[in-house]
Design a protein around this motif. Structure first.
Motif, PDB file in Angstrom:
ATOM      1  N   THR A  12     -14.671 -10.923   0.729  1.00 51.42           N
ATOM      2  CA  THR A  12     -13.992  -9.563   0.289  1.00 51.42           C
ATOM      3  C   THR A  12     -12.650  -9.640   0.881  1.00 51.42           C
ATOM      4  OG1 THR A  12     -14.706  -8.538   2.282  1.00 51.42           O
ATOM      5  CG2 THR A  12     -16.319  -8.356   0.420  1.00 51.42           C
ATOM      6  N   ARG A  13     -11.905  -8.771   0.519  1.00 48.93           N
ATOM      7  CA  ARG A  13     -10.396  -8.829   1.193  1.00 48.93           C
ATOM      8  C   ARG A  13     -10.042  -7.455   1.242  1.00 48.93           C
ATOM      9  NH1 ARG A  13      -8.367  -5.934  -2.973  1.00 48.93           N
ATOM     10  NH2 ARG A  13      -7.717  -6.940  -4.974  1.00 48.93           N
ATOM     11  N   PHE A  14      -9.094  -7.055   2.165  1.00 54.49           N
ATOM     12  CA  PHE A  14      -8.239  -5.833   2.377  1.00 54.49           C
ATOM     13  C   PHE A  14      -6.987  -6.152   2.014  1.00 54.49           C
ATOM     14  CE2 PHE A  14      -6.092  -2.674   4.916  1.00 54.49           C
ATOM     15  CZ  PHE A  14      -6.307  -1.427   3.937  1.00 54.49           C
ATOM     16  N   ALA A  15      -6.344  -5.442   1.004  1.00 58.43           N
ATOM     17  CA  ALA A  15      -4.995  -6.121   0.508  1.00 58.43           C
ATOM     18  C   ALA A  15      -3.863  -5.127   0.956  1.00 58.43           C
ATOM     19  CB  ALA A  15      -4.976  -6.702  -0.739  1.00 58.43           C
ATOM     20  N   PRO A  16      -3.624  -4.372   1.986  1.00 55.33           N
ATOM     21  CA  PRO A  16      -2.513  -3.335   1.846  1.00 55.33           C
ATOM     22  C   PRO A  16      -1.056  -3.745   1.695  1.00 55.33           C
ATOM     23  CG  PRO A  16      -3.077  -4.131   4.226  1.00 55.33           C
ATOM     24  CD  PRO A  16      -3.894  -5.230   3.252  1.00 55.33           C
ATOM     25  N   SER A  17      -0.219  -2.847   1.189  1.00 57.64           N
ATOM     26  CA  SER A  17       1.198  -3.107   1.152  1.00 57.64           C
ATOM     27  C   SER A  17       1.990  -2.382   2.339  1.00 57.64           C
ATOM     28  CB  SER A  17       1.711  -2.309   0.019  1.00 57.64           C
ATOM     29  OG  SER A  17       1.266  -2.981  -1.068  1.00 57.64           O
ATOM     30  N   PRO A  18       2.691  -3.349   3.135  1.00 60.27           N
ATOM     31  CA  PRO A  18       3.305  -2.847   4.415  1.00 60.27           C
ATOM     32  C   PRO A  18       4.419  -1.932   4.137  1.00 60.27           C
ATOM     33  CG  PRO A  18       3.797  -5.300   3.993  1.00 60.27           C
ATOM     34  CD  PRO A  18       3.001  -4.742   3.062  1.00 60.27           C
ATOM     35  N   ILE A  48      -1.407  -9.478   2.843  1.00 56.97           N
ATOM     36  CA  ILE A  48      -0.326  -8.764   2.847  1.00 56.97           C
ATOM     37  C   ILE A  48       0.239  -8.667   1.393  1.00 56.97           C
ATOM     38  CG2 ILE A  48       1.744  -8.340   4.109  1.00 56.97           C
ATOM     39  CD1 ILE A  48      -0.374  -7.249   5.596  1.00 56.97           C
ATOM     40  N   GLU A  49       0.347  -7.427   0.680  1.00 60.49           N
ATOM     41  CA  GLU A  49       0.732  -7.317  -0.678  1.00 60.49           C
ATOM     42  C   GLU A  49       2.425  -6.808  -0.398  1.00 60.49           C
ATOM     43  OE1 GLU A  49      -2.090  -5.640  -3.429  1.00 60.49           O
ATOM     44  OE2 GLU A  49      -3.205  -7.739  -3.234  1.00 60.49           O
ATOM     45  N   ASP A  50       3.214  -7.631  -0.308  1.00 55.99           N
ATOM     46  CA  ASP A  50       4.736  -7.202   0.267  1.00 55.99           C
ATOM     47  C   ASP A  50       5.482  -7.876  -0.903  1.00 55.99           C
ATOM     48  OD1 ASP A  50       4.264 -10.063   0.543  1.00 55.99           O
ATOM     49  OD2 ASP A  50       5.360 -10.202   2.565  1.00 55.99           O
ATOM     50  N   SER A 205       4.476  -8.665 -10.507  1.00 59.12           N
ATOM     51  CA  SER A 205       3.914  -7.194 -10.403  1.00 59.12           C
ATOM     52  C   SER A 205       2.852  -6.990  -9.551  1.00 59.12           C
ATOM     53  CB  SER A 205       3.801  -6.545 -11.836  1.00 59.12           C
ATOM     54  OG  SER A 205       2.487  -7.123 -12.317  1.00 59.12           O
ATOM     55  N   TYR A 206       2.433  -5.666  -9.169  1.00 57.79           N
ATOM     56  CA  TYR A 206       1.120  -5.622  -8.496  1.00 57.79           C
ATOM     57  C   TYR A 206      -0.372  -6.173  -9.357  1.00 57.79           C
ATOM     58  CZ  TYR A 206      -3.612  -3.643  -7.792  1.00 57.79           C
ATOM     59  OH  TYR A 206      -4.780  -3.504  -7.521  1.00 57.79           O
ATOM     60  N   HIS A 207      -0.379  -5.901 -10.555  1.00 57.23           N
ATOM     61  CA  HIS A 207      -1.180  -6.286 -11.494  1.00 57.23           C
ATOM     62  C   HIS A 207      -1.224  -7.911 -11.587  1.00 57.23           C
ATOM     63  CE1 HIS A 207      -2.240  -2.244 -12.447  1.00 57.23           C
ATOM     64  NE2 HIS A 207      -1.191  -2.076 -13.119  1.00 57.23           N
ATOM     65  N   SER A 209       0.027 -10.199  -9.523  1.00 62.85           N
ATOM     66  CA  SER A 209      -0.099 -10.946  -8.271  1.00 62.85           C
ATOM     67  C   SER A 209      -1.716 -10.693  -7.586  1.00 62.85           C
ATOM     68  CB  SER A 209       0.808 -10.575  -7.303  1.00 62.85           C
ATOM     69  OG  SER A 209       1.720  -9.911  -7.701  1.00 62.85           O
ATOM     70  N   VAL A 210      -2.217  -9.673  -7.938  1.00 62.12           N
ATOM     71  CA  VAL A 210      -3.572  -9.346  -7.506  1.00 62.12           C
ATOM     72  C   VAL A 210      -4.714 -10.227  -7.977  1.00 62.12           C
ATOM     73  CG1 VAL A 210      -4.377  -7.408  -8.685  1.00 62.12           C
ATOM     74  CG2 VAL A 210      -4.844  -7.556  -6.171  1.00 62.12           C
ATOM     75  N   VAL A 211      -4.439 -10.379  -9.394  1.00 61.39           N
ATOM     76  CA  VAL A 211      -5.389 -11.315 -10.009  1.00 61.39           C
ATOM     77  C   VAL A 211      -5.241 -12.776  -9.685  1.00 61.39           C
ATOM     78  CG1 VAL A 211      -6.050  -9.685 -11.680  1.00 61.39           C
ATOM     79  CG2 VAL A 211      -4.190 -11.443 -12.151  1.00 61.39           C
ATOM     80  N   ILE A 223     -13.489  -4.463  -3.329  1.00 62.10           N
ATOM     81  CA  ILE A 223     -13.937  -2.972  -3.093  1.00 62.10           C
ATOM     82  C   ILE A 223     -12.593  -2.356  -2.738  1.00 62.10           C
ATOM     83  CG2 ILE A 223     -15.497  -1.541  -1.499  1.00 62.10           C
ATOM     84  CD1 ILE A 223     -17.016  -4.182  -0.716  1.00 62.10           C
ATOM     85  N   ARG A 224     -12.163  -1.347  -3.572  1.00 66.29           N
ATOM     86  CA  ARG A 224     -11.160  -0.610  -3.487  1.00 66.29           C
ATOM     87  C   ARG A 224     -11.283   0.822  -4.086  1.00 66.29           C
ATOM     88  NH1 ARG A 224      -7.702  -4.412  -7.781  1.00 66.29           N
ATOM     89  NH2 ARG A 224      -9.129  -3.875  -9.792  1.00 66.29           N
ATOM     90  N   GLY A 225     -10.184   1.698  -3.855  1.00 65.61           N
ATOM     91  CA  GLY A 225     -10.316   2.902  -4.207  1.00 65.61           C
ATOM     92  C   GLY A 225     -10.524   3.214  -5.670  1.00 65.61           C
ATOM     93  N   ASP A 227      -8.821   5.092  -7.491  1.00 62.83           N
ATOM     94  CA  ASP A 227      -7.421   5.234  -8.125  1.00 62.83           C
ATOM     95  C   ASP A 227      -7.191   3.941  -8.770  1.00 62.83           C
ATOM     96  OD1 ASP A 227      -7.389   3.843  -5.643  1.00 62.83           O
ATOM     97  OD2 ASP A 227      -5.138   4.623  -5.402  1.00 62.83           O
ATOM     98  N   LEU A 228      -7.974   2.954  -8.450  1.00 60.20           N
ATOM     99  CA  LEU A 228      -7.758   1.270  -9.288  1.00 60.20           C
ATOM    100  C   LEU A 228      -8.843   1.205 -10.246  1.00 60.20           C
ATOM    101  CD1 LEU A 228      -6.299  -0.191  -6.104  1.00 60.20           C
ATOM    102  CD2 LEU A 228      -5.024   0.445  -8.382  1.00 60.20           C
ATOM    103  N   TYR A 229      -9.455   2.241 -10.482  1.00 59.37           N
ATOM    104  CA  TYR A 229     -10.690   1.900 -11.422  1.00 59.37           C
ATOM    105  C   TYR A 229      -9.958   1.576 -13.055  1.00 59.37           C
ATOM    106  CZ  TYR A 229     -14.358   2.993 -14.881  1.00 59.37           C
ATOM    107  OH  TYR A 229     -15.177   2.949 -15.983  1.00 59.37           O
TER     108      TYR A 229
HETATM  109  N1  GLU Z   1      -1.790  -3.331  -2.201  1.00 58.64           N
HETATM  110  C1  GLU Z   1      -2.680  -2.599  -3.044  1.00 58.64           C
HETATM  111  C2  GLU Z   1      -2.820  -1.303  -2.491  1.00 58.64           C
HETATM  112  O1  GLU Z   1      -2.467  -1.101  -1.210  1.00 58.64           O
HETATM  113  C3  GLU Z   1      -4.092  -3.257  -3.099  1.00 58.64           C
HETATM  114  C4  GLU Z   1      -4.801  -2.669  -4.244  1.00 58.64           C
HETATM  115  C5  GLU Z   1      -5.967  -3.634  -4.334  1.00 58.64           C
HETATM  116  O2  GLU Z   1      -6.997  -3.458  -3.397  1.00 58.64           O
HETATM  117  O3  GLU Z   1      -6.230  -4.209  -5.344  1.00 58.64           O
HETATM  118  O4  GLU Z   1      -2.873  -0.132  -3.086  1.00 58.64           O
END
Ligand code: GLU
Length: 293
Positions: A12-18, A48-50, A205-207, A209-211, A223-225, A227-229
């Motif tokens: 799994t991953r947690f991928a926040p933007s700083p 880190i999604e920067d 873009s986010y879309h 890079s994330v894939v 596993i994410r919020g 809002d990203l459904y």
């Molecule tokens: N960097 C994205 C955010 O902070 C991550 C989204 C995801 O988990 O795909 O919302």
């Protein structure tokens, strides 16, 4: 509940933007990923999604590390920073370009709004509303090769958009993605329209890079919020077009304030940092999260 075949390692991953301090909702998401990986003897990764150099700052990255450590989370190092991997995203863009699924979009936000206002005068041309707002009306999709070349020669900045209709034709069959709790879902990426895959200000873009990253990092479960459904519908399409691994998705509820608003990075009182500073023990965090669910 769907877990992957025994032979596949759970990652799994947690991928926040700083781009600000993490709030309690981020803590919830990070913990869900961490606990899921631990419960299945898997790995938990921090990414880190920067890519957005205007909004992301190193000082926030350090706060992310500090806050997650305070919550008791551990992750392997070195971590992947998206800003160090633009070449990976470029390869993916090149592949989509070669499939002629991208087109340059020169529109500013104002151009898009003007186009929409124009078309609302003719009721039969009402702009379509998607779950994430108005769907791009496709203005630049209709430009001729000469018009595109002229604008590029004039150095008018452009984004690259996915031609959704053409992409779906290329796929030529229904695509499905797996939801951890409810099983197979029919992917309907048309809900997002011709999404931007490379922005005007940076070449991804986010879309996109994330894939690419979820594939490279061999993520099994995202596993994410909630809002990203809808993004998951698009991500399934991109995985197919780019020949990337699929993942199992889970969308958790978003935390809300007592007056029903989603937590936001600007709400200073509910950042992990301020919770820590107010003397709350990290062990009490689950109970605090419950109050906002
Ligand atoms: N960097 C994205 C955010 O902070 C991550 C989204 C995801 O988990 O795909 O919302």
């Amino acid at each position: 509940m769907i877990i992957m075949k025994q032979s596949v390692k759970i990652r799994t991953r947690f991928a926040p933007s700083p781009s600000g301090d993490l709030h309690l909702g981020h803590g919830y998401s990070a913990k869900l990923n961490y606990d899921f990986a631990c419960a299945h003897n898997g790995d938990f990764i921090l990414r880190i999604e920067d890519i957005d150099h205007l909004r992301c700052k190193r000082q926030f990255e350090q706060s992310i590390f500090d806050d997650l450590k305070w919550l008791g989370l551990k992750w392997p190092t070195p971590i992947r920073r998206q800003s160090e991997h633009f070449d990976d995203y470029q390869k993916a863009l090149d592949k989509l370009q070669n499939m002629t699924l991208l087109y340059p979009c020169f529109c500013s936000r104002k151009d898009i709004l003007d186009e929409i206002n124009e078309s609302t005068r003719a009721p039969h041309m009402r702009p379509k509303l998607g779950p994430e707002g108005i769907i791009y009306p496709g203005t630049c999709r209709h430009l001729s090769p000469q018009e595109r070349a002229q604008k590029i020669a004039k150095n008018i900045p452009h984004a690259l958009r996915l031609d959704m209709e053409k992409a779906l034709k290329t796929v030529g069959k229904d695509l499905y993605w797996t939801d951890l709790k409810s099983g197979e879902q029919l992917a309907d990426p048309t809900l997002l329209g011709d999404v931007v895959l490379a922005r005007k200000d940076f070449p991804t873009s986010y879309h996109l890079s994330v894939v690419v990253d979820d594939h490279i990092q061999e993520i099994s479960h995202v596993i994410r919020g909630q809002d990203l459904y809808y993004a998951s519908h698009l991500h399934r399409l991109l995985q197919h077009l780019l020949d990337l691994n699929t993942v199992i998705y889970d969308h958790h509820p978003l935390l809300v304030t007592p007056d029903g608003n989603r937590l936001a990075k600007r709400d200073k009182s509910i950042t992990l940092k301020s919770i820590k500073q107010s003397g709350v023990d990290a062990k009490a965090i689950d109970a605090l999260i419950k109050q906002y669910l």
